[in-house]
Write a protein that holds these residues in place. Structure first.
Motif, mmCIF file in Angstrom:
data_model
loop_
_atom_site.group_PDB
_atom_site.id
_atom_site.type_symbol
_atom_site.label_atom_id
_atom_site.label_comp_id
_atom_site.label_asym_id
_atom_site.label_seq_id
_atom_site.Cartn_x
_atom_site.Cartn_y
_atom_site.Cartn_z
ATOM 1 N N PRO A 120 0.827 -1.226 0.000
ATOM 2 C CA PRO A 120 0.000 0.000 0.000
ATOM 3 C C PRO A 120 0.860 1.274 0.000
ATOM 4 N N THR A 121 1.987 1.223 0.710
ATOM 5 C CA THR A 121 2.894 2.379 0.743
ATOM 6 C C THR A 121 3.520 2.591 -0.636
ATOM 7 N N ILE A 122 3.900 1.499 -1.275
ATOM 8 C CA ILE A 122 4.458 1.596 -2.625
ATOM 9 C C ILE A 122 3.446 2.248 -3.563
ATOM 10 N N ARG A 123 2.207 1.758 -3.477
ATOM 11 C CA ARG A 123 1.175 2.271 -4.388
ATOM 12 C C ARG A 123 1.008 3.782 -4.224
ATOM 13 N N LYS A 124 0.956 4.207 -2.969
ATOM 14 C CA LYS A 124 0.766 5.621 -2.672
ATOM 15 C C LYS A 124 1.932 6.449 -3.216
ATOM 16 N N LYS A 125 3.135 5.965 -2.958
ATOM 17 C CA LYS A 125 4.349 6.686 -3.384
ATOM 18 C C LYS A 125 4.433 6.753 -4.911
ATOM 19 N N VAL A 126 4.178 5.620 -5.572
ATOM 20 C CA VAL A 126 4.277 5.585 -7.039
ATOM 21 C C VAL A 126 3.247 6.537 -7.652
ATOM 22 N N GLU A 127 2.041 6.532 -7.106
ATOM 23 C CA GLU A 127 1.026 7.442 -7.641
ATOM 24 C C GLU A 127 1.432 8.899 -7.447
ATOM 25 N N GLU A 128 2.018 9.157 -6.307
ATOM 26 C CA GLU A 128 2.479 10.521 -6.010
ATOM 27 C C GLU A 128 3.563 10.986 -7.009
ATOM 28 N N VAL A 129 4.550 10.136 -7.255
ATOM 29 C CA VAL A 129 5.628 10.571 -8.160
ATOM 30 C C VAL A 129 5.189 10.548 -9.625
ATOM 31 N N MET A 130 4.202 9.701 -9.955
ATOM 32 C CA MET A 130 3.683 9.720 -11.325
ATOM 33 C C MET A 130 2.948 11.041 -11.584
ATOM 34 N N GLU A 131 2.246 11.495 -10.555
ATOM 35 C CA GLU A 131 1.548 12.782 -10.643
ATOM 36 C C GLU A 131 2.567 13.916 -10.852
ATOM 37 N N LEU A 132 3.614 13.866 -10.053
ATOM 38 C CA LEU A 132 4.646 14.901 -10.074
ATOM 39 C C LEU A 132 5.383 14.973 -11.417
ATOM 40 N N THR A 133 5.553 13.816 -12.044
ATOM 41 C CA THR A 133 6.339 13.751 -13.289
ATOM 42 C C THR A 133 5.450 13.619 -14.522
ATOM 43 N N ASN A 134 4.139 13.695 -14.309
ATOM 44 C CA ASN A 134 3.182 13.537 -15.399
ATOM 45 C C ASN A 134 3.418 12.250 -16.194
ATOM 46 N N THR A 135 3.456 11.137 -15.487
ATOM 47 C CA THR A 135 3.669 9.843 -16.147
ATOM 48 C C THR A 135 2.520 8.857 -15.877
ATOM 49 N N ALA A 136 1.487 9.319 -15.158
ATOM 50 C CA ALA A 136 0.391 8.398 -14.795
ATOM 51 C C ALA A 136 -0.248 7.787 -16.042
ATOM 52 N N TYR A 137 -0.366 8.582 -17.113
ATOM 53 C CA TYR A 137 -1.010 8.063 -18.331
ATOM 54 C C TYR A 137 -0.154 7.012 -19.045
ATOM 55 N N LEU A 138 1.088 6.847 -18.584
ATOM 56 C CA LEU A 138 1.979 5.859 -19.198
ATOM 57 C C LEU A 138 2.049 4.567 -18.379
ATOM 58 N N ALA A 139 1.292 4.517 -17.276
ATOM 59 C CA ALA A 139 1.430 3.429 -16.284
ATOM 60 C C ALA A 139 1.491 2.025 -16.885
#
Ligand SMILES: Nc1ncnc2c1ncn2[C@@H]1O[C@H](COP(=O)(O)OP(=O)(O)O)[C@@H](O)[C@H]1O
Ligand SMILES: [Mg+2]
Length: 282
Positions: A120-139
């Protein structure tokens, strides 16, 4: 107390005679953004490797002087301690991708998984940094099928996920187009606002003038100028040392030669516009 402190550092690679880093002393403060500039072969990458503790460890050779992080010699840290404090972003993002995972989400999560962080911590962190780097759409994409700019943003996300305090970034935009380059600077700017200490090697001087705080200018392994960006980048003598200066600095110099009283130390377009408005009485 300086955060990272180099005192009289001289370094010679194995099997060569001449040192490639010559008597460098610089103090790095926490939370500031430093840009390292200099011609090819001036020692920028070597200096990065000294700061992140990979020299002399990995490269061997002979080092003199001292390098301290938070008052403690780098030699007193384990490699694990150093890599958790200092994140490194490669010039070519292709080299940063582990290849161990086949989608971007897992690629970014990989480092945290290796540290045994809970899911759960990984998920939260990854989502946070994907948001920051605008990479969520590339998941769900394969990291190797991304454009250079997308790969570089994923590389930044992977490093950010591990939450280092210091980022050493060596020419991250050299293979990127102007739009992708702007996006990378936008990420670095956000990192700075998070309080990270940033050490960036970069040739794009206009962007450095806009975003960095202080500049370390190298020529042939020596620091030829170090200080606040306005002081360093307005020094015309750096041109003969192979260092580009912002166009506005050259323009301001031309204006002065024409008898138009442009202020000293104008280094950004915005500052030049302000100055021209003043001169024209607007
Ligand atoms: N592994 C090595 N062994 C010997 N000399 C090296 C090595 N790596 C770099 N150099 C030399 O050290 C100097 C500085 O290199 P480098 O730090 O890569 O400069 P920059 O990043 O500014 O282009 C250059 O003259 C380069 O040829
Ligand atoms: Mg280099």
């Amino acid at each position: 107390m300086p955060y990272i402190d180099l005192k009289n550092v001289t370094y010679t690679y194995p099997l060569v005679k001449e040192p490639c880093i010559k008597d460098i002393s610089v103090s790095i403060e926490k939370g500031k953004f430093y840009a390292i500039v200099g011609a090819n072969g001036s020692g920028k990458t070597t200096l990065c490797n000294i700061i992140r503790g990979f020299i002399p460890g990995f490269y061997q050779g002979e080092i003199e002087g001292t390098v301290e992080l938070e008052g403690k010699s780098l030699e007193e840290y384990t490699l694990g301690e150093l890599t958790s404090k200092i994140g490194y972003v490669f010039q070519n993002p292709f080299n940063q991708i582990t290849g161990a995972r086949d989608n971007v989400y897992e690629e970014i999560a990989y480092g945290l998984e290796n540290l045994g962080v809970e899911v759960p911590t990984i998920r939260k962190k990854v989502e946070e940094v994907m948001e920051l780097t605008n990479t969520a759409y590339l998941a769900d994409k394969n990291p190797f099928e991304l454009s250079g700019g997308q790969q570089q943003r994923v590389a930044f996300a992977s490093v950010l996920a591990l939450e280092p305090d210091i980022f050493v970034i060596d020419e991250p935009t050299s293979q990127l187009d102007p739009k992708e380059t702007e996006r990378v600077f936008d990420i670095i700017d956000k990192m700075k606002k998070m309080g990270k200490t940033i050490i960036l090697v970069e040739h794009k001087i206009e962007l450095i003038a806009e975003y960095a705080d202080d500049i370390i200018a190298l020529e042939d392994g020596r620091v030829v100028k170090f200080g606040e960006k306005h002081d360093v980048l307005s020094d015309l003598s750096l041109i003969e040392k192979g260092i580009d200066l912002p166009q506005t600095v050259l323009l301001a110099d031309e204006l002065r030669k024409m008898g138009i009283p442009a202020k000293e130390k104008i280094i950004t377009k915005q500052e030049m516009i302000g100055q021209l408005k003043q001169i024209m009485g607007k």
